[in-house]
Design a protein around this motif. Sequence first.
Motif, PDB file in Angstrom:
ATOM      1  N   TYR A   1      47.135  33.076 101.655  1.00 24.50           N
ATOM      2  CA  TYR A   1      48.531  33.064 101.195  1.00 24.50           C
ATOM      3  C   TYR A   1      48.828  34.337 100.403  1.00 24.50           C
ATOM      4  O   TYR A   1      48.385  34.489  99.265  1.00 24.50           O
ATOM      5  CB  TYR A   1      48.795  31.832 100.327  1.00 24.50           C
TER       6      TYR A   1
ATOM      7  N   VAL B   1      51.881  34.122 105.077  1.00 24.23           N
ATOM      8  CA  VAL B   1      50.568  33.473 105.124  1.00 24.23           C
ATOM      9  C   VAL B   1      49.892  33.891 106.431  1.00 24.23           C
ATOM     10  O   VAL B   1      50.549  34.032 107.462  1.00 24.23           O
ATOM     11  CB  VAL B   1      50.693  31.939 104.991  1.00 24.23           C
TER      12      VAL B   1
ATOM     13  N   TYR C   1      57.261  33.740 104.983  1.00 25.06           N
ATOM     14  CA  TYR C   1      57.974  32.641 104.327  1.00 25.06           C
ATOM     15  C   TYR C   1      59.458  32.783 104.613  1.00 25.06           C
ATOM     16  O   TYR C   1      60.016  33.887 104.485  1.00 25.06           O
ATOM     17  CB  TYR C   1      57.744  32.665 102.816  1.00 25.06           C
TER      18      TYR C   1
ATOM     19  N   TYR D   1      55.428  27.102 101.894  1.00 24.91           N
ATOM     20  CA  TYR D   1      53.971  27.164 102.083  1.00 24.91           C
ATOM     21  C   TYR D   1      53.528  26.173 103.165  1.00 24.91           C
ATOM     22  O   TYR D   1      52.708  26.483 104.013  1.00 24.91           O
ATOM     23  CB  TYR D   1      53.233  26.833 100.786  1.00 24.91           C
TER      24      TYR D   1
ATOM     25  N   LEU E   1      52.333  26.581 107.274  1.00 22.44           N
ATOM     26  CA  LEU E   1      50.895  26.354 107.407  1.00 22.44           C
ATOM     27  C   LEU E   1      50.506  25.886 108.813  1.00 22.44           C
ATOM     28  O   LEU E   1      49.625  26.481 109.455  1.00 22.44           O
ATOM     29  CB  LEU E   1      50.455  25.330 106.345  1.00 22.44           C
TER      30      LEU E   1
ATOM     31  N   THR F   1      44.753  32.462  97.832  1.00 18.40           N
ATOM     32  CA  THR F   1      46.188  32.594  97.551  1.00 18.40           C
ATOM     33  C   THR F   1      46.410  33.646  96.471  1.00 18.40           C
ATOM     34  O   THR F   1      45.475  34.088  95.813  1.00 18.40           O
ATOM     35  CB  THR F   1      46.794  31.273  97.031  1.00 18.40           C
TER      36      THR F   1
ATOM     37  N   ILE G   1      47.008  24.046  97.767  1.00 16.82           N
ATOM     38  CA  ILE G   1      46.898  24.037  99.228  1.00 16.82           C
ATOM     39  C   ILE G   1      45.694  23.215  99.700  1.00 16.82           C
ATOM     40  O   ILE G   1      45.843  22.329 100.552  1.00 16.82           O
ATOM     41  CB  ILE G   1      46.858  25.484  99.784  1.00 16.82           C
TER      42      ILE G   1
ATOM     43  N   ASP H   1      43.194  35.706  96.281  1.00 16.32           N
ATOM     44  CA  ASP H   1      43.069  36.616  97.423  1.00 16.32           C
ATOM     45  C   ASP H   1      42.113  37.780  97.146  1.00 16.32           C
ATOM     46  O   ASP H   1      41.251  38.097  97.961  1.00 16.32           O
ATOM     47  CB  ASP H   1      44.447  37.124  97.874  1.00 16.32           C
TER      48      ASP H   1
END
Lengths: 554, 554
Positions: free
Chosen positions: A10, A15, A35, A59, A63, A92, A188, A277
């Motif tokens: 993310y 994503v 998004y 989100y 997905l 993320t 998530i 991330d």
Amino acid sequence: MATYSLGIDYGTNSVRALVVNTANGAEVGEAVVHYPSGADGILLASHDHNLARQSPEDYLKCLAQVVQAALRQARAQAGVRARDVIGIGVDTTGSTPIPVDERNQPMCRQRQFRKNLNAYAWLWKDHTAFEEAARITALAKKMRPHFLRKCGGVYSSEWYWAKLWHCLKVAPDLFAATQAWLELEDYIPAVLCGVKTPAEVVRGVCAAGHKAMYNRRWGGYPDTAFLAKLDPRLARLRQRMNTKALAIDHKAGRLSPEWAAALGLPDGLSVAVGAFDAHLGAVGAGVKPGTLVKIIGTSTCDIMVARNTGAVPDIPGVCGIVEGSVLPGYVGIEAGQSAVGDIFRWFVTNVCQGHDALQVKLTAEARRLRPGASGLLALDWNNGNRTILVDPQLTGLMVGQTLHTTRAEIYRALLEATAFGALTIINRIEEYGVRIKRVVCCGGIAEKNELFMQIYADVLNRPMTISRSAQTCALGAAIAGALAGGAYPRIEPAIAAMTGVKAKVYSPLPRHVAIYRKLYQQYKVLHDAFGGVAGSATMAKVMKDLLVLKQKVS
Amino acid sequence: MATYSLGIDYGTNSVRALVVNTANGAEVGEAVVHYPSGADGILLASHDHNLARQSPEDYLKCLAQVVQAALRQARAQAGVRARDVIGIGVDTTGSTPIPVDERNQPMCRQRQFRKNLNAYAWLWKDHTAFEEAARITALAKKMRPHFLRKCGGVYSSEWYWAKLWHCLKVAPDLFAATQAWLELEDYIPAVLCGVKTPAEVVRGVCAAGHKAMYNRRWGGYPDTAFLAKLDPRLARLRQRMNTKALAIDHKAGRLSPEWAAALGLPDGLSVAVGAFDAHLGAVGAGVKPGTLVKIIGTSTCDIMVARNTGAVPDIPGVCGIVEGSVLPGYVGIEAGQSAVGDIFRWFVTNVCQGHDALQVKLTAEARRLRPGASGLLALDWNNGNRTILVDPQLTGLMVGQTLHTTRAEIYRALLEATAFGALTIINRIEEYGVRIKRVVCCGGIAEKNELFMQIYADVLNRPMTISRSAQTCALGAAIAGALAGGAYPRIEPAIAAMTGVKAKVYSPLPRHVAIYRKLYQQYKVLHDAFGGVAGSATMAKVMKDLLVLKQKVS
């Protein structure tokens, strides 16, 4: 029979899903979905440029779409079937906390809060909580100085508790109705596993340690006595939080039947604990003791690990030192530079009013210049200094201009300045006993700009390599997924098998190293004087007074 | 019946003649002729970029041509006849010494020296004598410190004795055959008057005082004991030099029949003692006590006068303080900035790669910015610092850059930097008791750039005006000619009648003055630190070490 792992990454605007061969890290399926809401995925407020939120519904909407697309490609390219996938990992942005109710539902889903931006995800770059951050720093300095020593000495407005406290102030009703605040990295995996209540959500130590002052040595999250001094309601929230945050070798749970159906994957799949991330990016780049992973973009994130001998001390000015935040069993160290690519872009775009083609031309011209020959030296502070000065209120500086100075010379001096900034971080970390022998870079600049890489090799006096994968964050998440899925007993062999660097190594040229060593001495003098480190505060005061005047007249 | 005066102005690339009404300064005839030899009139040497010479034959070839053309125009425009012209004045560049034989003929006219560039005029910007200049400074410091106190503390490679000594070293035969070295300002009047030997040439105090360490209080030119320490042959040359140098209210002689015929003017016309272009430029701009004349071009020359009460002290760092060098009966004070227009031009051309149109655009954009709002501050040292630091080995600096800094902000910061440099000169001079109440500017930048003028008004906190004449040097020469021709008994009424300023006055805006006062405090801190004035030498060492490294690797 090959097995595969799914990495879900993310980012700030989109994503990404990546299907990876667990034996060798081969990337066989990839997809990106942006998004849909707001400006490039970010919800903004015209009255407050500090505000940056995101829709938790974005989100989840993206997905299923992104995973299905990646799986389709993996099937087409490598014949991957759903049952070949053995695990899922998630990374993320962060700190990106989301207020949720007692059923783990984001507060923005409740009708009365639907129009309240505070009920959405507070994106990492939301700076509305700058006042709260300053007060947290002040209180911690007085009351719990050890809290600050693991996060560079300053608590940031981008971080968890500052954001929660700000929400409490500006939207007390919402705060009162909120059961818990979940970091996106934890939210998530919890959604994927169908976790029903906030108390059952597994929290990752990456977000907890780097952004929420979590440390198992002082009992996890900050104690209620400390939080009560900020606001008793924060202390009460704290009492509802589980006290253990885990590394990525733990499982967040197993894929729920609902999400298994939505993604087209078997239910019961292992889902790893989430992480940020940059941290999983370091995993995807092959981080290990002695290796610095530099994720180079507009700014940089520097990630290192040190063996968890209990011997890693506090390192002044380093953003975060957290046990297990990168690799289980190692101390994760996070540092960074506030602007790298952004500085080059600023010069090319704002000053030279050019585009990519000009940057390519300037790079070619700058490459023909010899180190030291321009007489120029710059400080890389156009966006402040994150490490080691931890001061966003610093500005750029250039010295040595003549009537013959060219734009290629200026451009090269700016490249060099960021390399000197990088060396300052390495030197600080080595002073505290963590050795850095080689550097692995990720990001477009490292892949495209050979001059940048050679200057860094010469300035850092270390071989510079580039991560083999162009998607190290998603690859790192997939490695966590492979571990969760049982492909490896420990993370080290997973990293050894699934990551690598490109063949091209940028080695330091001794002739250049010698010159840059001299230039760096001058950089350090300017750094310490204007950064307020040196004995006299005179120069630092010039820089600060200019900003005060700027704010006054603006 | 109107009378007229002829001003002859020898610039770096061309000579100008101006016919002026002695009653009111009206300019009725003007002509320009470019020197035919070399590159734009300058003889260069491929092996030595410091070398810059000119052909004395160029000076004379162009002289008849330019005067005849100006007279033709004066006749056509105002009916001026040859007999209406009552006097001639001359200004030239300098220090531009010419080696001559015992008949006042330039040495380059002798066959054996025709190919020897040392036998030509040594143009002011010739820097071949940099080593000799440093040794003269060193010896004077030890032996005759008062010599240096009138010329800013440092003897320059551009000046008379350094050039002579260098010639002595590189061309001893030529030096031995040379009877005298005449400044161009003295050579031209001597030629016009048919002066037959060097001993009879009237020397002007402007060149002698500013460039050859002449001072009547210590007996004129440097004493032979001092010069003998440099080289006994310089001392012997000194013995052949007349010991009195004169101001422009004296006559160099009367126009010879030969030159009268060549110019088309009556013979016997009075020719004034010559002076430098900047000094007669100040006269043409209306210099008087309390008025600073700024001649603004690529660099600036600042000229002031103070009543000769014997009370004018040495002013550290000011290029020259010479009795009578500007106006008879006043002390002439010369200061300057090494780069003004050149800095703006550098930014527009080298950095932004634009031309005049871009400079106009940047000026318009910069005009909309508020003082202090960019947060930028620069030092104006891209070409070193002439006054008050007297150090060509300084470089530029800019601080305060962010990722949002625009080129218009940088351009404005550079304009402001030169204004701060100008204020530093004024402050230094006022500290030593010479008051500056208003400023008169000359040159294209002052005439064209309103933003420049307003910034200077705000920073200097003094009204800024522009000289009425666009040719103040030639007008100043014509005023000297009018005085020589008997149109006025003293120079003050001549200046009052023949000069003026344009109607537009740039007045300080109090709101801006207050902000610039604060910014100047910061400028001064950087100035003193990097200029090596402040207690600590740390910052100055950074700037110097960068130059040392640059020279080493280049």
